[in-house]
Design an enzyme around this catalytic site. Structure first.
Site, PDB file in Angstrom:
ATOM      1  N   ASP A 194      39.531  44.214  40.721  1.00 20.21           N
ATOM      2  CA  ASP A 194      38.930  43.439  39.579  1.00 20.21           C
ATOM      3  C   ASP A 194      37.452  43.653  39.508  1.00 20.21           C
ATOM      4  OD1 ASP A 194      39.691  40.434  37.661  1.00 20.21           O
ATOM      5  OD2 ASP A 194      38.059  41.917  37.565  1.00 20.21           O
ATOM      6  N   GLU A 207      41.846  22.053  53.867  1.00 21.68           N
ATOM      7  CA  GLU A 207      41.911  20.390  54.185  1.00 21.68           C
ATOM      8  C   GLU A 207      41.988  19.853  55.460  1.00 21.68           C
ATOM      9  OE1 GLU A 207      43.658  21.502  50.066  1.00 21.68           O
ATOM     10  OE2 GLU A 207      43.699  22.664  52.048  1.00 21.68           O
ATOM     11  N   GLU A 214      36.868  31.851  45.125  1.00 22.43           N
ATOM     12  CA  GLU A 214      37.312  32.024  43.852  1.00 22.43           C
ATOM     13  C   GLU A 214      39.072  31.567  43.615  1.00 22.43           C
ATOM     14  OE1 GLU A 214      39.783  33.173  41.785  1.00 22.43           O
ATOM     15  OE2 GLU A 214      39.781  35.485  42.540  1.00 22.43           O
ATOM     16  N   GLU A 217      47.987  26.944  39.792  1.00 20.62           N
ATOM     17  CA  GLU A 217      47.834  27.021  41.280  1.00 20.62           C
ATOM     18  C   GLU A 217      47.200  25.803  41.926  1.00 20.62           C
ATOM     19  OE1 GLU A 217      46.436  30.504  43.648  1.00 20.62           O
ATOM     20  OE2 GLU A 217      46.788  31.609  41.588  1.00 20.62           O
ATOM     21  N   HIS A 260      41.550  40.929  35.902  1.00 22.15           N
ATOM     22  CA  HIS A 260      43.294  40.820  36.081  1.00 22.15           C
ATOM     23  C   HIS A 260      43.674  39.618  35.689  1.00 22.15           C
ATOM     24  CE1 HIS A 260      42.027  38.216  39.197  1.00 22.15           C
ATOM     25  NE2 HIS A 260      43.264  37.652  39.281  1.00 22.15           N
TER      26      HIS A 260
END
Ligand SMILES: N=C(N)NC/C=C/[C@H]1O[C@@H](n2cnc3c(N)ncnc32)[C@H](O)[C@@H]1O
Length: 425
Positions: free
Chosen positions: A110, A189, A203, A212, A361
């Site tokens: 992309d 985390e 990203e 997500e 994308h």
């Protein structure tokens, strides 16, 4: 804009009415997603603590009891019924999907996406000297390598939870960047760094921007690892909405059943609505000619100040004036992220995934109505686009779309329509 998010309305505390629905009497154990400092009749609790829900006066505030017996109002957007190990199981499935190359190939291929990040890095390269950079979810390491090639950072921490990280270590070594870029195979985390960072680059954007919910991991990294005054790239994220026609898509899924080889299968249309229209079309390519109005930016997230709990339930209002008569088959969404310069002299870089920009994308997302309707020029479409995170499946969300259509002479043409969509549970 109080807390980094604009477009949402804040919950008001309702009076605790005793004649709650008996359904609400079912006591339920919930867990605190984050700390909450209560005022007055609100309950103070800490992240991870266990609360018993005694009643649900409204959708924003529940009457709950702490383990020490204290009772009070708890904000619903701080609560989840999900236990820790069930969340762990969902994460394993999620990271497994990124351990294969297909998704990384798609993202690298992309150009609009990857070059936007490269442009932001190159335009600010001279200000990356001696900086410490954290790449959250580095995947194949492309963004970390760009930082190391174009800037002269002191250190880049490339954090990746999926097993692709083991190959990324080889990629960094083969590109002779091991002295600057350190790959950490870990969830962000759980990562421990010996220093806080100047820049977080990631990203993280998904379908409808938030699917997500990887943004939550970036915000956790911000709160735990970013220096005061540090930079987040992207710095802001916006969601756009537009009413649109979609005759081809609607026809191929709905009218399709009216005549198949000379037979009438329209008895199947009801179940076709369930099967094909309950989720948005995630890879729709919106033709600008199908837009019935100017698009509206319905949500703007300032990554520096937004709080994770603000993303549990985002209720957004919209209003569109129809610019050309046509059929309203549904609504389309796309997003934009901005990369602010490291100082005022440097232009902001934009990545917009909308129909007037280079295709990415992510494409656009089409929310199809069960029954399309005709609208006329100057009609006004008003309503809400509410994004509610799934309390069980933490990376999934639901979209409640409500709208009505008023004519230009302000009489009601289409009374309130409401539809719930799943992304994807
Ligand atoms: N843009 C979208 N949707 N995804 C592109 C990027 C997703 C990448 O970030 C990684 N990732 C996601 N969350 C975490 C996390 N909490 N800690 C470490 N790595 C993570 C995934 O394994 C993918 O390789």
């Amino acid at each position: 804009m109080e807390n980094g998010i604009s477009g949402s309305t804040h919950p008001v505390i309702d009076t605790h009415n005793d004649d709650v629905d008996t359904r609400d009497a079912l006591e339920e154990i919930v867990y605190a997603l984050s700390d909450f400092k209560g005022l007055g009749t609100q309950l103070t609790f800490s992240q991870g603590s266990c609360l018993k829900v005694l009643s649900r006066p409204n959708e924003h505030w529940w009457w709950a009891e702490r383990e020490d017996g204290c009772q009070g109002y708890a904000p619903v957007n701080h609560l989840t019924t999900l236990t820790r190990n069930r969340q762990y199981g969902q994460d394993m499935e999620y990271f497994d999907s990124y351990s294969h190359l297909k998704i990384h190939h798609e993202m690298l291929d992309d150009k609009a996406r990857t070059l936007a990040y490269q442009t932001a890095i190159r335009q600010n390269a001279h200000l990356l000297t001696d900086k410490v950079i954290l790449d959250v979810g580095c995947g194949t390491g492309i963004l970390s390598m760009m930082c190391a090639r174009y800037g002269r950072p002191k250190q880049v921490y490339a954090v990746e939870a999926s097993d692709i990280a083991e190959y990324t270590k080889d990629v960094i070594h083969s590109n002779k960047m091991s002295d600057t870029v350190t790959v950490l195979h870990s969830k962000v985390e759980e990562v421990q760094l010996e220093e806080s960072v100047d820049v977080i680059i990631s990203e993280w954007m998904g379908t409808i921007l938030l699917f997500e919910m990887m943004v939550e991991s970036v915000l956790l990294a911000r709160d735990r690892l970013l220096k005061d005054g540090g930079t987040l790239w992207p710095s802001t994220a916006s969601l756009f909405l537009v009413p649109c026609s979609a005759q081809k898509q609607y026809g191929s899924k709905m009218e399709f059943w009216k005549d198949q080889y000379g037979f009438d299968l329209s008895d199947l249309i009801e179940i076709a609505k369930e099967e094909f229209l309950q989720k948005p079309v995630h890879n729709h390519i919106l033709d600008p000619a199908d837009c019935l109005s100017e698009a509206s930016r319905i949500l703007n997230i300032d990554m520096r100040s937004v709080r994770r709990e603000d993303l549990e339930q985002i209720d957004l209002d919209f209003e569109f004036t129809v610019q050309k008569s046509g059929t309203l088959h549904g609504f389309c969404t796309w997003f934009q992220v901005d990369f602010e310069g490291l100082d005022q002299s440097i232009h902001t870089v934009y990545l917009n995934t909308g129909p007037e920009h280079e295709l990415t994308h992510w494409k656009q997302n089409l929310f199809l109505l069960d029954s399309p309707l005709s609208v006329d020029k100057d009609d006004v479409i008003t309503g809400q686009f509410n994004l509610h995170r799934n309390p069980e499946w933490r990376r999934h969300l639901r979209v409640l779309l409500r709208f009505r259509v008023m004519s230009s002479s302000n009489n009601l043409k289409v009374p309130d329509r409401e539809k719930l969509f799943y992304v994807w549970r």
